[in-house]
Design a protein around this motif. Structure first.
Motif, PDB file in Angstrom:
ATOM      1  N   GLU A 191      65.242  47.353  69.528  1.00  0.00           N
ATOM      2  CA  GLU A 191      66.297  48.258  69.149  1.00  0.00           C
ATOM      3  C   GLU A 191      66.269  48.216  67.513  1.00  0.00           C
ATOM      4  O   GLU A 191      66.924  47.578  67.059  1.00  0.00           O
ATOM      5  N   GLU A 196      67.625  54.347  69.128  1.00  0.00           N
ATOM      6  CA  GLU A 196      68.990  54.996  69.244  1.00  0.00           C
ATOM      7  C   GLU A 196      69.215  56.089  68.178  1.00  0.00           C
ATOM      8  O   GLU A 196      68.901  55.968  67.203  1.00  0.00           O
ATOM      9  N   HIS A 230      71.050  55.187  64.841  1.00  0.00           N
ATOM     10  CA  HIS A 230      70.440  54.359  64.186  1.00  0.00           C
ATOM     11  C   HIS A 230      69.079  55.045  63.301  1.00  0.00           C
ATOM     12  O   HIS A 230      68.988  54.889  62.282  1.00  0.00           O
ATOM     13  N   HIS A 257      68.873  54.828  73.960  1.00  0.00           N
ATOM     14  CA  HIS A 257      70.183  54.738  73.469  1.00  0.00           C
ATOM     15  C   HIS A 257      70.523  56.066  72.772  1.00  0.00           C
ATOM     16  O   HIS A 257      70.257  56.204  71.627  1.00  0.00           O
ATOM     17  N   ASP A 280      74.932  54.771  74.200  1.00  0.00           N
ATOM     18  CA  ASP A 280      75.456  53.605  73.509  1.00  0.00           C
ATOM     19  C   ASP A 280      76.320  54.154  72.325  1.00  0.00           C
ATOM     20  O   ASP A 280      75.997  54.519  71.131  1.00  0.00           O
TER      21      ASP A 280
HETATM   22 MN   LIG Z   1      72.145  50.539  70.792  1.00  0.00          MN
END
Ligand SMILES: [Mn+2]
Length: 393
Positions: A188, A224, A227, A252, A294
């Motif tokens: 990730e 994600e 991010h 995510h 998430d």
């Molecule tokens: Mn995450």
């Protein structure tokens, strides 16, 4: 007599394969400037609460379920309880991960720590939870390098750090193969926070690292939204590149304003067009993994459950709009027009190299001024999508 068209349902179904990190619903709203605003719920309560709401799956960190220093007996008891909740509610464990960031032992990294003892402890911690994850049926094991980064670059050789990270993933890959766990790993990426700079900051960095591993076939990526946007990049493009590489093993989803701290807002709350296009990408390419949220509830929420319902409802709403966009004759006509150029033979030629093709291309006469004259309908296309989203067409 006109029949009233039934409204499409925003109710989540198991087949939607929605999942949540249990840490999301356990989040108490604390931030660097303020303490918790809602009571702590346990990992077991989180799994149960998600299961009761028809959520397909959950992801967890080892220490969401048992404390860091829990005895083996205590850990076994928790795992037994989780399995009971899974049986009674039907929720599955879709992915798991290791907390390699909370305890100060990991203050300077886990797999990339200077201290081989810290690296060994981190790998051991992952091994223990990998076995539990396999027992719970998780098919994806995530590595988010929370502390894998640097604040003082002269004091940490980034080349050496990446080698250390690779060694640990290679070691754990062999372990999983030896245990015969049916599981893939997932990296990730995140650009920064809590470290000034994190190693493997984007999906591209993760994909490049994967290609250098001993078992690249058993490692993918779970990018994600937040991010990606912290780095000012485009989630649609990052997700698409992982998908195109056959490496999108989990995703995510959340909301985030670009170039800020990790906001982890609910999915689709901030940029509706971007959310619609992400949902459309996953639908168009028949993404079969779980769609994991998430994120965490706003600090102002008293409990996490409105947030949980909202994330799933938002996804379903964007799905309806994506279907509407796919079926919209005006939009389809304009999109087709972009592709209709009569250049099919060139597309074929570029699709597969041959010496004859190269020779033909070398001799071909192009008129760049003529090529430049084509009217492209991007303003109209973009506006049409806006109006679809706003419910005006
Ligand atoms: Mn995450």
């Amino acid at each position: 007599m006109a029949t009233k068209q039934s409204k499409p349902s925003l109710k989540p179904r198991r087949r939607d394969k929605f999942a949540f990190g249990i840490w999301c619903v356990m989040n108490q709203g604390a931030d660097p400037f303020g303490v918790a605003t809602r009571p702590q719920i346990t990992g077991l309560e989180a799994v149960k609460g998600l299961g009761k709401r028809g959520v397909y799956g959950f992801e967890y960190h080892d220490n969401d379920l048992w404390p860091l220093k829990a005895s083996a007996a205590k850990q076994r008891a928790v795992v037994k309880d989780v399995k009971r909740i899974m049986r009674t509610t039907g929720i599955r464990c879709t992915a798991a991960t290791t907390n390699l960031f909370t305890h100060p032992a990991f203050k300077d990294g886990a797999f990339t720590s200077h201290d081989p003892k810290v690296r060994a402890y981190a790998v051991q911690k992952a091994m223990v939870n990998i076995d539990v994850a396999a027992e719970l049926g998780a098919r994806v094991y995530i590595f988010w390098g929370g502390r894998e980064g640097a604040d003082v670059d002269i004091a940490k050789d980034p080349v050496e750090a990446l080698k250390r990270f690779r060694d640990c993933i290679n070691f754990l890959s062999e372990y999983v193969l030896e245990q015969k766990h049916r599981m893939v790993f997932s990296i990730e990426p995140k650009p920064n926070e809590p470290r000034s700079d994190t190693y493997l900051p984007t999906a591209g960095h993760a994909l490049a690292m994967i290609a250098t591993l001993d078992h690249p076939e058993m490692v993918g990526v779970n990018p994600e939204t937040a991010h990606i946007k912290m780095a000012g990049l485009n989630p649609l493009h990052e997700f698409a590149q992982c998908l195109e590489a056959g490496k999108l093993v989990d995703i995510h989803l959340n909301g985030q304003k670009p170039l800020r701290y990790d906001q982890d807002m609910s999915f689709g709350c901030d940029n509706p067009k971007e959310a619609l296009l992400v949902v459309k990408l996953l639908k168009d390419y028949a993404y079969a993994g779980t769609k994991t949220f998430d994120a965490h509830p706003y600090r102002t929420e008293a409990d996490p459950w409105d947030f949980v319902e909202r994330c799933m409802r938002a996804y379903k709403a964007y799905e309806i709009k994506a279907e509407q966009a796919d079926a919209d004759a005006t939009l389809c006509r304009m999109l087709e027009q972009l592709e209709r150029t009569g250049g099919a033979s060139w597309a074929r030629l570029l699709g597969a190299y041959s010496a004859a093709g190269a020779e033909k291309l070398r001799k071909a006469k192009f008129n760049p001024d003529k090529l430049a004259k084509r009217k492209l309908l991007y303003e109209q296309i973009d506006q049409r999508l806006t109006e679809i989203l706003l419910g005006l067409v």
